[in-house]
Scaffold this motif. Structure first.
Motif, PDB file in Angstrom:
ATOM      1  N   VAL A  77     -20.038  -8.722  36.899  1.00  0.00           N
ATOM      2  CA  VAL A  77     -21.435  -8.318  36.718  1.00  0.00           C
ATOM      3  C   VAL A  77     -21.655  -7.061  37.568  1.00  0.00           C
ATOM      4  O   VAL A  77     -21.321  -7.048  38.753  1.00  0.00           O
ATOM      5  CB  VAL A  77     -22.380  -9.446  37.200  1.00  0.00           C
ATOM      6  CG1 VAL A  77     -23.832  -8.973  37.191  1.00  0.00           C
ATOM      7  CG2 VAL A  77     -22.194 -10.684  36.340  1.00  0.00           C
ATOM      8  N   ILE A  78     -22.185  -6.015  36.973  1.00  0.00           N
ATOM      9  CA  ILE A  78     -22.353  -4.760  37.712  1.00  0.00           C
ATOM     10  C   ILE A  78     -23.841  -4.452  37.898  1.00  0.00           C
ATOM     11  O   ILE A  78     -24.607  -4.436  36.922  1.00  0.00           O
ATOM     12  CB  ILE A  78     -21.652  -3.591  36.986  1.00  0.00           C
ATOM     13  CG1 ILE A  78     -20.179  -3.947  36.753  1.00  0.00           C
ATOM     14  CG2 ILE A  78     -21.752  -2.308  37.810  1.00  0.00           C
ATOM     15  CD1 ILE A  78     -19.385  -2.883  36.040  1.00  0.00           C
ATOM     16  N   VAL A  79     -24.209  -4.265  39.168  1.00  0.00           N
ATOM     17  CA  VAL A  79     -25.619  -4.031  39.494  1.00  0.00           C
ATOM     18  C   VAL A  79     -25.751  -2.670  40.189  1.00  0.00           C
ATOM     19  O   VAL A  79     -25.053  -2.396  41.150  1.00  0.00           O
ATOM     20  CB  VAL A  79     -26.140  -5.126  40.462  1.00  0.00           C
ATOM     21  CG1 VAL A  79     -27.651  -4.996  40.648  1.00  0.00           C
ATOM     22  CG2 VAL A  79     -25.769  -6.514  39.977  1.00  0.00           C
ATOM     23  N   CYS A  80     -26.652  -1.857  39.682  1.00  0.00           N
ATOM     24  CA  CYS A  80     -26.931  -0.567  40.320  1.00  0.00           C
ATOM     25  C   CYS A  80     -28.273  -0.695  41.051  1.00  0.00           C
ATOM     26  O   CYS A  80     -29.290  -1.057  40.444  1.00  0.00           O
ATOM     27  CB  CYS A  80     -26.998   0.527  39.262  1.00  0.00           C
ATOM     28  SG  CYS A  80     -27.204   2.147  39.991  1.00  0.00           S
ATOM     29  N   LEU A  81     -28.243  -0.442  42.368  1.00  0.00           N
ATOM     30  CA  LEU A  81     -29.447  -0.671  43.182  1.00  0.00           C
ATOM     31  C   LEU A  81     -29.889   0.592  43.908  1.00  0.00           C
ATOM     32  O   LEU A  81     -29.105   1.519  44.073  1.00  0.00           O
ATOM     33  CB  LEU A  81     -29.141  -1.692  44.285  1.00  0.00           C
ATOM     34  CG  LEU A  81     -28.659  -3.054  43.877  1.00  0.00           C
ATOM     35  CD1 LEU A  81     -27.289  -3.279  44.435  1.00  0.00           C
ATOM     36  CD2 LEU A  81     -29.606  -4.116  44.348  1.00  0.00           C
ATOM     37  N   GLY A  82     -31.112   0.577  44.406  1.00  0.00           N
ATOM     38  CA  GLY A  82     -31.546   1.623  45.331  1.00  0.00           C
ATOM     39  C   GLY A  82     -32.237   2.799  44.674  1.00  0.00           C
ATOM     40  O   GLY A  82     -32.827   2.684  43.593  1.00  0.00           O
ATOM     41  N   CYS A  83     -32.115   3.947  45.331  1.00  0.00           N
ATOM     42  CA  CYS A  83     -32.951   5.101  44.970  1.00  0.00           C
ATOM     43  C   CYS A  83     -32.632   5.671  43.577  1.00  0.00           C
ATOM     44  O   CYS A  83     -33.538   6.057  42.846  1.00  0.00           O
ATOM     45  CB  CYS A  83     -32.820   6.180  46.031  1.00  0.00           C
ATOM     46  SG  CYS A  83     -33.452   5.627  47.619  1.00  0.00           S
ATOM     47  N   VAL A  84     -31.341   5.732  43.222  1.00  0.00           N
ATOM     48  CA  VAL A  84     -31.005   6.266  41.885  1.00  0.00           C
ATOM     49  C   VAL A  84     -31.500   5.295  40.814  1.00  0.00           C
ATOM     50  O   VAL A  84     -32.000   5.699  39.760  1.00  0.00           O
ATOM     51  CB  VAL A  84     -29.488   6.524  41.752  1.00  0.00           C
ATOM     52  CG1 VAL A  84     -29.129   6.962  40.345  1.00  0.00           C
ATOM     53  CG2 VAL A  84     -29.047   7.585  42.754  1.00  0.00           C
ATOM     54  N   ALA A  85     -31.402   4.001  41.098  1.00  0.00           N
ATOM     55  CA  ALA A  85     -31.901   2.994  40.155  1.00  0.00           C
ATOM     56  C   ALA A  85     -33.395   3.200  39.928  1.00  0.00           C
ATOM     57  O   ALA A  85     -33.889   3.144  38.791  1.00  0.00           O
ATOM     58  CB  ALA A  85     -31.621   1.600  40.708  1.00  0.00           C
ATOM     59  N   GLN A  86     -34.116   3.463  41.023  1.00  0.00           N
ATOM     60  CA  GLN A  86     -35.566   3.655  40.925  1.00  0.00           C
ATOM     61  C   GLN A  86     -35.902   4.912  40.123  1.00  0.00           C
ATOM     62  O   GLN A  86     -36.832   4.926  39.322  1.00  0.00           O
ATOM     63  CB  GLN A  86     -36.147   3.786  42.342  1.00  0.00           C
ATOM     64  CG  GLN A  86     -37.644   3.822  42.407  1.00  0.00           C
ATOM     65  CD  GLN A  86     -38.266   2.449  42.145  1.00  0.00           C
ATOM     66  OE1 GLN A  86     -37.704   1.431  42.497  1.00  0.00           O
ATOM     67  NE2 GLN A  86     -39.411   2.442  41.501  1.00  0.00           N
ATOM     68  N   LEU A  87     -35.107   5.943  40.326  1.00  0.00           N
ATOM     69  CA  LEU A  87     -35.413   7.253  39.739  1.00  0.00           C
ATOM     70  C   LEU A  87     -35.002   7.351  38.273  1.00  0.00           C
ATOM     71  O   LEU A  87     -35.709   7.924  37.458  1.00  0.00           O
ATOM     72  CB  LEU A  87     -34.687   8.326  40.562  1.00  0.00           C
ATOM     73  CG  LEU A  87     -35.134   9.758  40.396  1.00  0.00           C
ATOM     74  CD1 LEU A  87     -36.589   9.924  40.824  1.00  0.00           C
ATOM     75  CD2 LEU A  87     -34.259  10.679  41.256  1.00  0.00           C
ATOM     76  N   TYR A  88     -33.846   6.797  37.931  1.00  0.00           N
ATOM     77  CA  TYR A  88     -33.292   7.050  36.593  1.00  0.00           C
ATOM     78  C   TYR A  88     -33.450   5.890  35.602  1.00  0.00           C
ATOM     79  O   TYR A  88     -33.334   6.092  34.409  1.00  0.00           O
ATOM     80  CB  TYR A  88     -31.820   7.463  36.694  1.00  0.00           C
ATOM     81  CG  TYR A  88     -31.625   8.823  37.332  1.00  0.00           C
ATOM     82  CD1 TYR A  88     -31.740   9.988  36.578  1.00  0.00           C
ATOM     83  CD2 TYR A  88     -31.374   8.949  38.680  1.00  0.00           C
ATOM     84  CE1 TYR A  88     -31.583  11.242  37.168  1.00  0.00           C
ATOM     85  CE2 TYR A  88     -31.212  10.194  39.280  1.00  0.00           C
ATOM     86  CZ  TYR A  88     -31.315  11.335  38.516  1.00  0.00           C
ATOM     87  OH  TYR A  88     -31.163  12.563  39.102  1.00  0.00           O
TER      88      TYR A  88
END
Ligand code: SF4
Length: 436
Positions: A77-88
């Motif tokens: 399972v791949i999770v992208c977190l944090g500022c780039v997640a918020q922005l894109y």
């Protein structure tokens, strides 16, 4: 529960992100999951991201591109977190369709339950929170056994024209003083010696319950038995007042070391950056710091090639670097960030000019560092040893000035505060020997 499951966290970016990843690890450990030493062996791959510079986003995209094979082979399972997640958000899912979750910086607490109940449909969770959310942190999820990051605030109200932080971390939120002190006491009980108080704009800290400001917080943290060194970052020059200079000078455990981002030495560029100080005002702050603490170690951030920056503007930056003699600088080529005011200006400094200015700035700074390091040879200083050095059969650590020191010791002194005599130097680190 997530018992039997393994996780791997990859962190891009600053100390705030490292600390966020430690919180995230705590949440997963509390649910019974265990850390995998290698990405290839993990059930959950979590990538904590940084959006501050275009280059860090490019690095992230290349990293995410390489994760496709793990998705196929291991069904991780791949999770992208944090500022780039918020922005894109949606854009990330379009570009990397094998991502399972996209989670913004205010939604870390939701990650365990999202992992337990993975829906067929991929989720984006990027809602903002207005107030402070305390996340527990378990001792075993910290990277260091002797030096700890403690977040005191998050977000920023400053809107520097180049900076994406207010758009990804939101407005300033302050952590209650009692919660900060509880965490520091628990760290001291476990043998931690050094505390880094963290936030995007720590000078504006105000306890939401009592109104206590940063100088008093430094006093309270320093008085906790067992804590030897206290640092804080990041500071904004416009909010750096005389009370804070006095607190640094008079509280013995507050290190005489400060990161104070300059960004540019040109008043015209500082105004375009919306930094709200002039070079003279910055120099006055530096003077007041140096007059109270002649041994203070200063570091800074500098951007070269901001829109319309001329050779003359750049020379003014070089002048400031030569005058102040920073212990280290973090220097970057300007890149426009989405949603910022500067992204509406024409990015008119050619890339080759930006590169040339960056090289000239860094080589001048390298000479300054060599000279500063040369002056330290023969001196004895306290060093907080973090463990074996990457360089040969040595130990590594940092002194009060936050300089890296690789030193010889006949015994293991990991996680201890020791005295080291400086015997040699390079531009980026010092060498020494343990003193008896
Ligand atoms: S003060 Fe720092 S975090 Fe806030 S907008 Fe400016 S550069 Fe960004």
């Amino acid at each position: 529960m997530l018992e039997g499951k393994t996780f791997y966290i990859h962190t891009f970016g600053c100390q705030m992100n490292v600390n966020d990843s430690e919180h995230l690890a705590s949440l997963l450990l509390a649910e019974g999951a265990s850390p995998a030493s290698r990405l290839e062996e993990s059930d959950f791959i979590l990538i904590n991201t940084c959006a501050v510079r275009e280059k860090s986003v490019e690095k992230l995209f290349s990293y995410l591109g390489r994760l496709k094979e793990y998705k196929e082979k291991r069904k991780a399972v791949i999770v992208c977190l944090g500022c780039v997640a918020q922005l894109y958000r949606q854009e990330l899912l379009k570009k990397f369709p094998y991502l399972d979750l996209v989670v913004g910086p205010h939604q870390y607490a939701a990650v365990p339950s999202l992992l337990k109940n993975l829906a067929e449909e991929r989720k984006i969770l990027t809602a903002w929170k207005r107030g402070w959310t305390d996340l527990p942190i378990l001792p075993e999820s910290r990277e260091s056994r002797v030096s700890a990051y403690v977040t005191i605030m998050e977000g920023c109200n400053n809107f520097c024209s180049f900076c994406v932080v207010p758009f990804v971390r939101g407005r300033e939120k302050y952590r209650p003083l009692r919660s900060i002190l509880d965490e520091v006491r628990a760290l001291a009980d476990r043998g931690y010696l050094e505390i880094h108080l963290l936030g995007q704009n720590v000078n504006s800290y105000r306890d939401p319950e009592s109104g206590t400001r940063l100088p008093e917080l430094l006093e309270k943290v320093s008085s906790i038995p067992g804590i030897e060194w206290v640092r804080f970052l990041t500071s904004h020059p416009k909010d750096f007042g005389p009370e804070l200079v006095e607190a640094m000078a008079s509280i013995p455990k507050v290190c005489h070391q400060l990161h104070l981002p300059l960004q540019s030495g040109s008043d015209r560029i500082l105004a375009l950056m919306n930094r709200k100080y002039t070079r003279e005002e910055y120099l006055e702050k530096i003077e007041s710091l140096k007059s109270r603490m002649p041994d203070i170690s200063l570091s800074t951030d500098i951007i070269v090639g901001f829109p319309t920056e001329t050779e003359d503007d750049f020379q003014q930056t070089i002048e400031m670097v030569e005058k102040i003699k920073f212990t280290s600088i973090f220097s970057f080529r300007y890149s426009p960030r989405p949603r910022t005011a500067a992204s509406r200006l024409k990015d008119d400094v050619p890339e080759e000019v930006k590169i040339d200015r960056l090289i000239r700035l860094q080589s001048r700074q390298k000479e300054i560092q060599l000279e500063l390091h040369r002056q330290l040879v023969g001196q004895k200083m306290n060093v907080l040893c973090s463990g074996p050095s990457k360089k040969g059969n040595l130990h590594a650590g940092r002194n009060e000035a936050y300089q890296v020191i690789n030193f010889y010791s006949p015994v293991d002194v990991s996680n201890r505060l020791v005295t080291v005599r400086i015997t040699g130097y390079g531009p980026y680190s010092l060498q020494g020997e343990l003193e008896d």
